[in-house]
Every structure is written in structure tokens, then in C-alpha cells.
Design an enzyme around this catalytic site. Structure first.
Site, PDB file in Angstrom:
ATOM      1  N   GLU A 174     103.661  28.209 -66.807  1.00 34.87           N
ATOM      2  CA  GLU A 174     102.843  28.811 -65.869  1.00 34.87           C
ATOM      3  C   GLU A 174     101.706  29.687 -66.448  1.00 34.87           C
ATOM      4  O   GLU A 174     101.516  30.239 -67.586  1.00 34.87           O
ATOM      5  CB  GLU A 174     103.994  30.347 -65.304  1.00 34.87           C
ATOM      6  CG  GLU A 174     104.649  29.639 -64.195  1.00 34.87           C
ATOM      7  CD  GLU A 174     103.775  29.788 -62.961  1.00 34.87           C
ATOM      8  OE1 GLU A 174     102.799  29.614 -62.737  1.00 34.87           O
ATOM      9  OE2 GLU A 174     104.362  29.734 -61.865  1.00 34.87           O
ATOM     10  N   ASP A 178     103.730  37.420 -62.108  1.00 30.01           N
ATOM     11  CA  ASP A 178     103.349  38.345 -61.479  1.00 30.01           C
ATOM     12  C   ASP A 178     104.598  39.351 -60.977  1.00 30.01           C
ATOM     13  O   ASP A 178     105.318  39.813 -61.462  1.00 30.01           O
ATOM     14  CB  ASP A 178     102.345  38.375 -60.180  1.00 30.01           C
ATOM     15  CG  ASP A 178     101.610  39.500 -59.466  1.00 30.01           C
ATOM     16  OD1 ASP A 178     101.928  40.463 -59.878  1.00 30.01           O
ATOM     17  OD2 ASP A 178     101.005  39.237 -58.726  1.00 30.01           O
ATOM     18  N   THR A 179     105.023  38.860 -59.762  1.00 27.76           N
ATOM     19  CA  THR A 179     106.285  39.595 -59.284  1.00 27.76           C
ATOM     20  C   THR A 179     107.507  38.624 -59.454  1.00 27.76           C
ATOM     21  O   THR A 179     108.778  39.206 -59.678  1.00 27.76           O
ATOM     22  CB  THR A 179     106.245  39.563 -57.474  1.00 27.76           C
ATOM     23  OG1 THR A 179     106.152  38.205 -57.204  1.00 27.76           O
ATOM     24  CG2 THR A 179     105.037  40.336 -56.876  1.00 27.76           C
ATOM     25  N   THR A 207     107.733  33.234 -57.595  1.00 27.66           N
ATOM     26  CA  THR A 207     107.442  31.790 -57.944  1.00 27.66           C
ATOM     27  C   THR A 207     108.259  31.220 -58.899  1.00 27.66           C
ATOM     28  O   THR A 207     108.809  30.304 -58.694  1.00 27.66           O
ATOM     29  CB  THR A 207     106.147  31.527 -58.360  1.00 27.66           C
ATOM     30  OG1 THR A 207     104.965  32.416 -57.332  1.00 27.66           O
ATOM     31  CG2 THR A 207     105.436  30.241 -58.446  1.00 27.66           C
ATOM     32  N   LEU A 208     108.502  32.200 -59.781  1.00 29.22           N
ATOM     33  CA  LEU A 208     109.463  31.840 -60.741  1.00 29.22           C
ATOM     34  C   LEU A 208     110.866  31.632 -60.400  1.00 29.22           C
ATOM     35  O   LEU A 208     111.289  30.454 -60.841  1.00 29.22           O
ATOM     36  CB  LEU A 208     109.356  32.584 -62.021  1.00 29.22           C
ATOM     37  CG  LEU A 208     110.266  32.401 -63.168  1.00 29.22           C
ATOM     38  CD1 LEU A 208     109.631  31.394 -64.015  1.00 29.22           C
ATOM     39  CD2 LEU A 208     110.648  33.596 -64.101  1.00 29.22           C
ATOM     40  N   ASP A 246      92.564  31.869 -59.685  1.00 30.03           N
ATOM     41  CA  ASP A 246      91.364  31.924 -58.816  1.00 30.03           C
ATOM     42  C   ASP A 246      91.710  33.176 -57.993  1.00 30.03           C
ATOM     43  O   ASP A 246      92.675  33.800 -57.698  1.00 30.03           O
ATOM     44  CB  ASP A 246      91.519  30.788 -57.790  1.00 30.03           C
ATOM     45  CG  ASP A 246      92.902  30.945 -56.876  1.00 30.03           C
ATOM     46  OD1 ASP A 246      93.952  30.968 -57.596  1.00 30.03           O
ATOM     47  OD2 ASP A 246      92.700  30.922 -55.620  1.00 30.03           O
TER      48      ASP A 246
HETATM   49  P1  IMP Z   1     104.218  35.667 -58.420  1.00 25.68           P
HETATM   50  O1  IMP Z   1     104.997  34.704 -57.433  1.00 25.68           O
HETATM   51  O2  IMP Z   1     104.190  37.027 -57.568  1.00 25.68           O
HETATM   52  O3  IMP Z   1     104.988  35.819 -59.781  1.00 25.68           O
HETATM   53  O4  IMP Z   1     102.696  34.824 -58.346  1.00 25.68           O
HETATM   54  C1  IMP Z   1     102.620  34.017 -59.088  1.00 25.68           C
HETATM   55  C2  IMP Z   1     101.406  33.301 -58.839  1.00 25.68           C
HETATM   56  O5  IMP Z   1     100.568  34.103 -58.127  1.00 25.68           O
HETATM   57  C3  IMP Z   1     100.757  32.841 -60.240  1.00 25.68           C
HETATM   58  O6  IMP Z   1     101.135  31.615 -60.557  1.00 25.68           O
HETATM   59  C4  IMP Z   1      99.319  32.796 -59.667  1.00 25.68           C
HETATM   60  O7  IMP Z   1      98.851  31.455 -59.121  1.00 25.68           O
HETATM   61  C5  IMP Z   1      99.108  33.796 -58.715  1.00 25.68           C
HETATM   62  N1  IMP Z   1      98.681  35.222 -59.157  1.00 25.68           N
HETATM   63  C6  IMP Z   1      99.406  36.424 -59.568  1.00 25.68           C
HETATM   64  N2  IMP Z   1      98.576  37.055 -60.108  1.00 25.68           N
HETATM   65  C7  IMP Z   1      97.446  36.602 -59.913  1.00 25.68           C
HETATM   66  C8  IMP Z   1      95.998  37.225 -60.381  1.00 25.68           C
HETATM   67  O8  IMP Z   1      95.853  38.321 -60.699  1.00 25.68           O
HETATM   68  N3  IMP Z   1      95.028  36.640 -60.174  1.00 25.68           N
HETATM   69  C9  IMP Z   1      95.180  35.190 -59.620  1.00 25.68           C
HETATM   70  N4  IMP Z   1      96.153  34.757 -59.293  1.00 25.68           N
HETATM   71  C10 IMP Z   1      97.541  35.424 -59.270  1.00 25.68           C
HETATM   72 MG    MG Z   2     100.376  29.592 -60.407  1.00 26.85          MG
END
Ligand code: IMP
Ligand code: MG
Length: 177
Positions: free
Chosen positions: A102, A106-107, A110-111, A162
Site C-alpha cells: 500500500e 489512513d483510516t 481500504t485495508l 494524488d
Molecule cells: P483509507 O481507506 O482511509 O486507509 O485510505 C486509503 C487510501 O486513501 C489510500 O490508499 C490512498 O489512495 C488514499 N489516501 C489516504 N490518505 C491520503 C492522502 O493524504 N493523500 C492522498 N491519498 C490518500
Molecule cells: Mg491507495
């Protein structure tokens, strides 16, 4: 250039090329050491991890395959938490160790989705590798096996990441101002 504009937003330099590449070198060293006995399939999550996957995989000295999957969850500067299906993984993963790559966690939404869908594929195990990790934003229990760099809960672009589709081609990582 320390200050850049991507679409309507301004960003300042946060992690330069050598900081990023050193973190990748450390990750590669650890993986080369820890996973020497495993039958390895690297699985890189598109779009964000394509640059990280290329730079990391080049430094893997073990026999290994790589596949690219897609699962999109993000629009704008806030994680939406809405998930799509996992596409692009058709190989037989029985007995194999998946090394999930990855760009950023972030949260963790997605994982969780990825781990659930990979769970149906009967791999031996899944190792989670993320170049970047936002500990303050992470809301899940799944332990992340390999983290490159921990960063504060702020929006960043560059090195594959992005802002509304732009900024992925930047060699450094920039933080929103
Ligand atoms: P999550 O599901 O919140 O953990 O977010 C995961 C996905 O969000 C990552 O694989 C990124 O594609 C996108 N993402 C999370 N934080 C950022 C950021 O600060 N900048 C750009 N993309 C982000
Ligand atoms: Mg991503």
C-alpha cells in the site's frame, strides 16, 4: 521547488527523494531477511502504490511474483469509506505468502476490505507493507507488519499519491498548506 500547486490547492515539500528512498531500502532489507523461506506474491494496490511497488520490488532479492489490484475508496481530500470490489487477482494463491503493498494507510477502511477479499483466496498468509501510515487516523485493529514512515493526519500528494487524480508524478511528497 518547496512550494507547489496541484489543481486549486497549495502544498509544501514534506518528504524528499532521499527520505523516501531510504525508507524503501529499509523495508526491502527487512522483507529480504524475513521472507526468504516463503513462496512470495507481491500484490500492489493501484493506483497509488505503483511507484512504491516499482522501487521496492526492484530491491527484493528473493524469487517473487507481483500482481496489481485495484480497489478505489477515495475522492477529494476526505476518505469516503465507500468500497469497490477487488479486481486483477486471478492467480492461484494457495500456499503462497501475499505481500500486500500500500502507498498509505489512513483510516484503514481500504485495508479491511482488501484483507477480507484476500481471505477468500486461501493464501498461506498476508504480510501488510505500507510506505506511509497515519497513526492518528487509523481506526482498525489489524496490525500493519511493515511501515515505512509514520506521518501526521494531514493530506499529502506526490510519489504516486494524488489530489483528485493529479500530483502522482511528483518524485517527492508534499503536504497541504
Ligand atoms: P483509507 O481507506 O482511509 O486507509 O485510505 C486509503 C487510501 O486513501 C489510500 O490508499 C490512498 O489512495 C488514499 N489516501 C489516504 N490518505 C491520503 C492522502 O493524504 N493523500 C492522498 N491519498 C490518500
Ligand atoms: Mg491507495
Amino acid at each position: 521547488m518547496d512550494k507547489i500547486k496541484v489543481l486549486d490547492k497549495e502544498f509544501i515539500l514534506y518528504l524528499d527523494e532521499s527520505r523516501i528512498q531510504n525508507a524503501i531500502k529499509d523495508l526491502a532489507n527487512r522483507l529480504n531477511q524475513d521472507l526468504a523461506e516463503e513462496d512470495l506474491v507481491f500484490v500492489a494496490v493501484l493506483n497509488g502504490s505503483f511507484m512504491f511497488a516499482a522501487d521496492l520490488f526492484r530491491q527484493i532479492k528473493l524469487p517473487a511474483q507481483i500482481s496489481f489490484v485495484k480497489l478505489s475508496s477515495y475522492s477529494g481530500t476526505q476518505s469516503t469509506g465507500t468500497m469497490n470490489r477487488l479486481i486483477g487477482l486471478n492467480e492461484d494463491l494457495r500456499g503462497k505468502t501475499i505481500v500486500l503493498l500500500e502507498d498509505i494507510i489512513d483510516t484503514g477502511n481500504t485495508l479491511v476490505e482488501l484483507i477480507q477479499q484476500l481471505g477468500d483466496l486461501h493464501a498461506k498468509s498476508v504480510k501488510i507493507v505500507s510506505l506511509l501510515f497515519k497513526p492518528e487516523a487509523y481506526k482498525k485493529e489489524i496490525p500493519i507488519d511493515y511501515i515505512g514512515i509514520e506521518i501526521p493526519n494531514e493530506f499529502i500528494v506526490g510519489y504516486g499519491l494524488d489530489y483528485n487524480g493529479f500530483g502522482r508524478n511528483l518524485a517527492c511528497i508534499y503536504k497541504i498548506v
